[in-house]
Design a protein around this motif. Structure first.
Motif: not given
Length: 315
Positions: A81-84, A110-111, A115-118, A181-184
């Protein structure tokens, strides 16, 4: 099944340095490296067309294994997440997440968030695990970890799907009427199965979107790949399976220092010729590692590989 790599070419990705420091592969400089170095390597990979960056998964290392494995194992979700946040296109691979240590709904939270944030860059690499003390400390089933992994993959497929209120009913895990939520960002998060045992190969064949071998030398890969094909045919599965390999350590050019007898080094064209053998076997992506004495040498090697070796991989 879902494909994430471009067809018709040999892709390349890498395990991140610093985040895991087993004596088998860590370089001496990594012991004093930190977040800035991780970010610099990730940004270099993003610029250089690396398909993915990978992060390992261990919760705690027992004393009996600490000398060889070390106790440096960054958390994969936090690290990726940090590197995303500091990259744009490189995909983010767990190599591998030990699913049996955690409940599938907790993992899905978590995942899916990662995926949502990245922006849909997660590849979920999964494995059974091998450190009994970790399982014991967390109240997880070490003896039955293979069966737990099988069910966890199925449960995560449901929990990471498009539904806000996913449903699953298995022998160990069951959930319904619980929204997340959030979804991927991806409609389907790709699952690459790690391991080279007969059970792991079968799991990859029937449950995976990809296979991440663990330690298979070149001469073993063709038989393993053929077995994957047979198992998928027997199961009536026709979708793509993205097959990986861990390449030998690399050094682009003449090192001028001892890079070890197993390291492939020398002119870019010769390195590319050697690595093309993986594609001829049916491999779709190679995980590369570069010998280095510091961050600058590592990022220089990554850039040299991308500019001078990668263009020759598909000839």
């Amino acid at each position: 099944m879902v494909r994430v790599l471009p067809e018709g070419r040999l892709s390349y990705g890498m395990q991140l340095p610093i985040q895991s420091q087993s004596r088998i592969y860590a370089e001496a400089w990594e012991a004093t490296a930190g977040p800035d170095d991780l970010v610099a390597v990730a940004r270099e990979a993003d610029r250089d067309g690396f398909a993915y960056l990978a992060c390992c998964d261990h919760v705690a290392i027992p004393r009996r294994l600490a000398e060889g494995m070390s106790t440096v194992w960054y958390d994969p979700v936090a690290t990726l997440a940090h590197l995303a946040a500091v990259t744009d296109r490189v995909q983010l691979l767990t190599h591998v997440a030990v699913l049996g240590l955690r409940h599938p709904l907790a993992l899905a939270k978590q995942y899916a968030t990662l995926d949502h944030l990245s922006g849909g860059r997660l590849i979920l690499g999964v494995g059974a695990g091998h450190v009994q003390e970790e399982f014991d400390a967390l109240g997880a089933d070490f003896a039955g970890r293979g069966a737990v992994l099988d069910e966890s993959i199925d449960a995560l497929r449901a929990a990471l799907g498009p539904e806000e209120f996913p449903e699953f009913a298995g022998e160990r895990y069951a959930f319904s009427g619980l929204g997340q939520l959030p979804r991927p960002a991806r409609e389907r998060v790709p699952v690459w199965v790690g391991g080279s045992s007969p059970a792991a190969v079968r799991r990859a064949a029937v449950r995976g979107d990809g296979w991440l071998p663990q330690g298979d030398p070149r001469d073993r890969l063709p038989a393993q790949i053929a077995k994957l094909g047979r198992l998928r045919e027997e199961a009536g599965i026709t979708g793509p399976l993205e097959i990986g390999a861990i390449a030998e350590p690399l050094y682009v050019g003449d090192a001028g220092w001892d890079v070890g007898r197993r390291t492939l080094s020398g002119k870019p064209e010769a390195l590319a010729e050697s690595l093309r053998a993986y594609a001829a076997m049916g491999v779709h992506q190679i995980q590369v590692r570069f010998r280095s004495r510091g961050r600058a040498e590592l990022t220089d090697q990554m850039a040299a590989f991308a500019a001078e070796v990668a263009p020759h991989l598909d000839r």
